[in-house]
Every structure is written in C-alpha cells, then in structure tokens.
Design a protein around this motif. Structure first.
Motif, PDB file in Angstrom:
ATOM      1  N   TYR A  26       0.852  -1.335   0.165  1.00  0.00           N
ATOM      2  CA  TYR A  26       0.017   0.116  -0.093  1.00  0.00           C
ATOM      3  C   TYR A  26       0.851   1.450  -0.067  1.00  0.00           C
ATOM      4  N   TRP A  27       1.638   1.161   1.052  1.00  0.00           N
ATOM      5  CA  TRP A  27       2.728   2.594   0.823  1.00  0.00           C
ATOM      6  C   TRP A  27       3.357   2.663  -0.186  1.00  0.00           C
ATOM      7  N   LYS A  28       4.021   1.287  -0.607  1.00  0.00           N
ATOM      8  CA  LYS A  28       5.011   1.673  -1.901  1.00  0.00           C
ATOM      9  C   LYS A  28       4.335   2.226  -2.905  1.00  0.00           C
ATOM     10  N   LYS A  29       3.076   1.991  -3.130  1.00  0.00           N
ATOM     11  CA  LYS A  29       1.980   2.262  -4.279  1.00  0.00           C
ATOM     12  C   LYS A  29       1.881   3.789  -4.266  1.00  0.00           C
ATOM     13  N   CYS A  30       1.948   4.189  -2.895  1.00  0.00           N
ATOM     14  CA  CYS A  30       1.584   5.490  -2.840  1.00  0.00           C
ATOM     15  C   CYS A  30       2.923   6.358  -3.137  1.00  0.00           C
ATOM     16  N   SER A  64      15.949   6.747   9.095  1.00  0.00           N
ATOM     17  CA  SER A  64      16.448   5.592   8.079  1.00  0.00           C
ATOM     18  C   SER A  64      16.380   6.220   6.961  1.00  0.00           C
ATOM     19  N   ASN A  65      15.497   7.283   6.654  1.00  0.00           N
ATOM     20  CA  ASN A  65      15.402   7.850   5.415  1.00  0.00           C
ATOM     21  C   ASN A  65      15.042   9.428   5.479  1.00  0.00           C
ATOM     22  N   PRO A  66      16.444   9.871   5.450  1.00  0.00           N
ATOM     23  CA  PRO A  66      16.451  11.375   5.487  1.00  0.00           C
ATOM     24  C   PRO A  66      15.677  12.130   4.576  1.00  0.00           C
ATOM     25  N   GLU A  67      15.474  11.611   3.193  1.00  0.00           N
ATOM     26  CA  GLU A  67      14.751  12.652   2.362  1.00  0.00           C
ATOM     27  C   GLU A  67      13.256  12.559   2.304  1.00  0.00           C
ATOM     28  N   ALA A  68      12.653  11.263   2.767  1.00  0.00           N
ATOM     29  CA  ALA A  68      11.332  11.080   2.784  1.00  0.00           C
ATOM     30  C   ALA A  68      10.395  11.888   3.544  1.00  0.00           C
ATOM     31  N   PRO A  69       9.193  12.261   3.009  1.00  0.00           N
ATOM     32  CA  PRO A  69       8.465  13.182   3.491  1.00  0.00           C
ATOM     33  C   PRO A  69       7.690  12.298   4.614  1.00  0.00           C
ATOM     34  N   ALA A  70       7.621  11.015   4.398  1.00  0.00           N
ATOM     35  CA  ALA A  70       6.772   9.965   5.503  1.00  0.00           C
ATOM     36  C   ALA A  70       7.247   8.819   5.208  1.00  0.00           C
ATOM     37  N   ILE A  71       7.481   7.872   6.167  1.00  0.00           N
ATOM     38  CA  ILE A  71       7.716   6.707   6.251  1.00  0.00           C
ATOM     39  C   ILE A  71       6.572   5.536   6.640  1.00  0.00           C
ATOM     40  N   GLY A  72       6.274   4.485   5.882  1.00  0.00           N
ATOM     41  CA  GLY A  72       5.135   3.911   6.525  1.00  0.00           C
ATOM     42  C   GLY A  72       5.646   2.765   7.358  1.00  0.00           C
ATOM     43  N   VAL A  73       4.859   2.517   8.569  1.00  0.00           N
ATOM     44  CA  VAL A  73       5.364   1.729   9.388  1.00  0.00           C
ATOM     45  C   VAL A  73       4.195   0.633   9.383  1.00  0.00           C
ATOM     46  N   ALA A  74       4.488  -0.687  10.308  1.00  0.00           N
ATOM     47  CA  ALA A  74       3.684  -1.664  10.489  1.00  0.00           C
ATOM     48  C   ALA A  74       2.701  -1.282  11.817  1.00  0.00           C
TER      49      ALA A  74
END
Ligand code: HEM
Length: 495
Positions: A26-30, A64-74
């Motif tokens: 789901y998050w990868k698709k987004c 863990s991901n400095p540039e991402a605007p958000a990170i999906g978590v379980a």
C-alpha cells in the motif's frame, strides 16, 4: 482444545502476515518508503521486547530515510505512517485537525480516572477542552503563581533540613517539589507544603512503565478494538483513593466559600452550572465529582512526571556546561538583588533561563513522540499522500529536535539558539516539546512557570555538579516519556 487454539493462532499469524504485506505494498504504491524492520507488527510491538524507549525506536525509523516526507510503518492489525515533512506535520497537528482530532488511544467505558481530556476524542474531548482551558489563561496563571513560588521556597527549606537529598536520586528529589507544587495548585495551599505526599507515590505508580501498562497503551494505540475487547481499566487501582480525595476537597471548598485561584475553585464553579454544554455540537455533560477527579488526576501526573523531567534535564545540561550555568546564576542573582520577591512578572523577564530550559527540552523532550489517528479520509499536501480513516500517525518529536535540517549541530547544548535574534520560523515549526495544534498541552504555560519557580529558587541557593556515567546522556526504557538513565546531580550550597 489444542486444535482450535492452534487454528486461532494460525489465523491470527496469517492475518498479521497478510496485513503486513498489504501495508508494505500500500505505502509503496503511494510512493512512500516502508520500514522493513518489524514489517508485520511495527515500532510499538518492537518496544515490548526491545531495551529501547518507544521514542528511540521511532527516532531510528525517522533517521532511516532522511529525504522521505513520510515513512510507512506496520501497526499490528492496522496501518501507520511516520510523518516527517514539516508541512505535513503541521497539516496533521493543526491545519486539517478535523481529520486528525483523535489521539489514537481509546479508553474503556467505566475507566473513571482515564476519562480525562488527554484520552478523550471527538465531541467529548472538545467539550472538556473548552471548559478546562479557562484554568490556564494568563490572568489565572498569574494569580496562581504565588502557589508555585511558595512551594519552591518551602522546597529550599526542606533541602536545608534534609541535606541527604543534595546528592544522588535527583529525579526523586525534584519530583517531591513538583508534587508539592501541583498538589497545592490543584487541591489548594495549606500552611506548609507537603513533600512526602501519598499523591506523589500514586503519580509515580500511575505513570510507571510496567508490562501491563506498556501492553495496554501499545495495544490501544494500534487496535482500539482489541483494547475494548479486553476491557482494561488502566487506573482502576487509584480510583477510590483519588476520587474520594477530590470529593472531600470540593465539598470543603463549597462550605468555606473562599477563592484560592486553584483547580478546586474551577471545580466548584463548573458544578454550579449543573451541565456543561457545547453550543456547536449540542453535547451536554454533567461535571460530576468523578469527571473532575479524572481531570485533576491527569493534571497531577503531568505536573509531576514530565515537569520533574524538565527540571532534571535542564540541571543535567547546566552541570555539564559551566559557562551556561554561570550566565543563568547571574540572571537569577540580578533578579533577587533588584526585587524583593520573584513575582510572576519578574520570572517572565528571565530570558536566559527560558532559553536554557527550551534548549534542554529540545535535546531531551520529556514526551519523545506524538500520535494521532485519522478519522476522515484526507490527503497530505507534500507528496500528495492519501490517508485513509483509521491510519495511525506518528510524529517523531525527538527525531525532529535532533535533525540538523532544523537545528544545526543538533547534539550540542546551545541556549543561544532560542534567543530572539536567532530563533526563526523553520525552527519554531520543528520544535514541539509540548506538542502542537489544537491538542497542544493544555498545561504548557502552567508547567513552564512551575519548572522556572523551582529552578530559580534552587539555583539561587545551590550550584550543580552533574555526575554522568559515560560521555553522553542515555535514556531508560519507557513507553511515552523520556527519562535519563545514566546521569545524576549533586546540589552544592552557594552561600
Ligand atoms: C514540562 C511538563 C509537560 C510537558 C513536557 C508536557 C507535554 C505534553 C505533550 C507533548 C502533550 C501532547 C500534545 C499533542 O499531542 O500535541 C501534552 C498533552 C497534555 N498535557 Fe502536558 N506536558 C507537561 C505538563 C502538563 C501539565 C502540568 C498539565 C496540567 C496541569 C498538562 C496537561 C496536559 C493535557 C490535559 C494534555 C492533553 C491535551 C489534549 O489532548 O487536548 N501537561 N502534554
């Protein structure tokens, strides 16, 4: 019997597996990276078996991901997102409040002391917040300040009579001051401040990170349905003691008919109204003794635990930075020399002390992360991220405070960052030790005054030596709060 149990277990495991895999896709698709660590159960599950605090786990995901605007978590049986981009953070906490008004924690009906503004959501939260906000207006706090100042002066007398408290166990010692100050502000001042109060022991117990509370809060954060199913009452054991105490105080205040400018005054005036009403939603609620006790209960815990942490971390950093300590001492000494009493207005003029506290709270925010839950489908503006109802949102306060994008040289203690000249908007947006938006800490200004009152009298009389085990400050394993594990203080008399 064993076969059905095994079948249920397998069904749960399959569900968790498919839910985790679905979330990842789901998050990868987004277009959002997914945290592959603990990809089936998420950071709050990791907390249950990890040696780290929950905020440290969330911080490591943040980094863990400095540039991402958000990170999906379980998130056990649901979906969660760690929001990083400042505009999106602002959107969740303030701009689109209607979609994120829920704190993400669900309490169970009948858990009387948990029925407070912090754990409530929706219309009931709004009504509570509206009627409790008047307790914290500038004029109320100003007239309440004498209570905190008296507790701080009495605290110094207490330390002088009990020099055994000057070395070691500083957090406990500072908690005794905080409990006396918040106790007097909530219940009213007596002739003597109470430093050995049964309420302090109760507050410490209620906010202790036990296996039971950790599991309860973790589960209720990720799956309110499971929490409801088990019907856990988190503060049950303190109910009769605390509710009885509040009842007695309210009845006594009604009888005495005197104004003391404390919480008990507010209780009496709220009960005169018979019902509290929200004109927008039409919701009505009776201000029962139990309802008022629940508010006082949380005020008491918040007045002790994060407030003592704030004093603790400020003094730890001052002891580690003698040049900053000298400046704070100078400001305090000047105030005492110029004024007969340290009034509310005198205290508010102490800019350098304020900067030092702000910087300590940046490095060690007493509440290391924030949570919200989406209650209405929406879209986060940066990255156009679609958020569905039910998604849990995390905001990494500690991570943002230690991000060099907002605070250059982030691990250094530099109160000057908070001077009027150096403070800038970007930094303001990323700084949130009291949270942000409509659900920002209601007691923020009260807490700031209480902490300052304590520090001013303490530092007028003592200087500080920090005893640090290692080269950097480390933290105890806690779910919601931050607690230092490897530093203590020695208070050395100045005169
Ligand atoms: C230094 C001490 C304190 C710190 C660091 C602190 C921090 C916080 C934080 C981070 C939140 C969550 C805000 C959000 O989600 O955006 C919060 C909420 C809250 N705090 Fe505090 N707090 C402190 C002291 C107090 C005191 C003394 C009181 C009451 C007398 C208080 C009452 C509350 C309440 C009622 C909420 C819930 C607000 C809502 O949900 O509408 N806090 N606090």
């Amino acid at each position: 019997m064993i076969v059905p149990i095994l079948l249920i277990l397998m069904a749960v495991l399959c569900f968790i597996y498919f839910n985790g895999t679905y979330n990842e896709n789901y998050w990868k698709k987004c277009g959002i990276p997914f945290c592959s660590r603990n990809k089936y159960l998420g950071p709050l599950f990791e907390f249950i078996y990890s040696k780290k605090s929950a905020f440290e786990i969330i911080h490591s995901i943040y980094k863990s991901n400095p540039e991402a605007p958000a990170i999906g978590v379980a998130s056990f049986f649901g979906r969660a997102l760690l929001v990083k981009d400042l505009t999106n953070v602002q959107y969740v906490l303030a701009t689109d409040f209607n979609s994120f008004s829920h704190r993400g924690i669900e309490i169970n009906e009948g858990d009387l002391l948990a029925d407070s503004v912090i754990f409530n959501n929706g219309k009931r939260w709004k009504l509570m917040r509206q009627h409790l906000t008047p307790l914290f207006t500038s004029s109320k706090l100003k007239s309440m300040y004498y209570i905190m100042d008296k507790s701080a002066q009495d605290f110094i007398d207490y330390l002088k009579k009990n020099p055994q408290y000057l070395k070691g166990n500083a957090f406990e010692t500072l908690s005794t001051f905080c409990s006396a100050a918040i106790g007097a502000s909530v219940f009213g001042v007596g002739t003597e401040s109470i430093f050995d109060s049964p309420f302090l022991k109760m507050a410490q117990k209620a906010s202790q990170s036990t296996l039971k509370t950790n599991i309860f809060f973790a589960i209720s954060n990720v799956s309110p349905k499971i929490s409801k199913f088990f019907g856990v009452k988190i503060f049950k054991e303190h109910e009769s003691f605390f509710i009885d105490a509040i009842k007695q105080i309210i009845r006594a205040r009604e009888r005495d008919n005197v104004k003391r400018h404390d919480f008990a005054d507010i209780c009496v005036s709220l009960q005169k109204n018979d019902v509290l009403k929200d004109n927008d939603t039409g919701l009505e609620m009776k201000p029962t003794d139990e309802f008022l006790a629940a508010q006082a209960f949380f005020f008491f815990i918040a007045g002790v635990e994060p407030s003592a942490t704030t004093m603790h971390i400020t003094l730890i950093e001052l002891g580690r930075h003698p040049e900053v300590l000298a400046k704070v001492h100078e400001e305090i000494d000047n105030a005492f020399e110029k004024h007969e009493n340290i009034t509310h207005d005198v205290l508010c003029e102490m800019e350098y002390l304020d900067m030092a506290i702000n910087e300590a709270m940046r490095l060690h925010p007493p509440i290391g992360f924030l949570s919200r839950q989406c209650v209405k489908d929406t879209v986060l503006p940066v990255g156009n991220i679609k958020i569905e109802k039910g998604t849990n949102m995390f905001i990494a306060t500690y991570g943002m405070h230690r991000d060099e994008k907002y605070f250059p040289d982030p691990n250094a203690f530099k109160p000057e960052r908070f001077s009027k000249e150096n403070k800038h908007n970007f930094m303001d947006a990323a700084y949130m030790p009291f949270g942000k938006g409509n659900r920002i800490c209601i007691g923020m200004r009260y807490a700031q005054l209480q902490v300052k009152a304590g520090l001013v009298h303490l530092l007028r009389n003592y200087t500080i030596r920090t005893i640090l085990d290692g080269s950097e400050v480390k933290y105890k394993r806690e779910l919601g709060q931050l607690r230092v594990s490897n530093a203590d203080l020695k208070f050395i008399p100045r005169i």
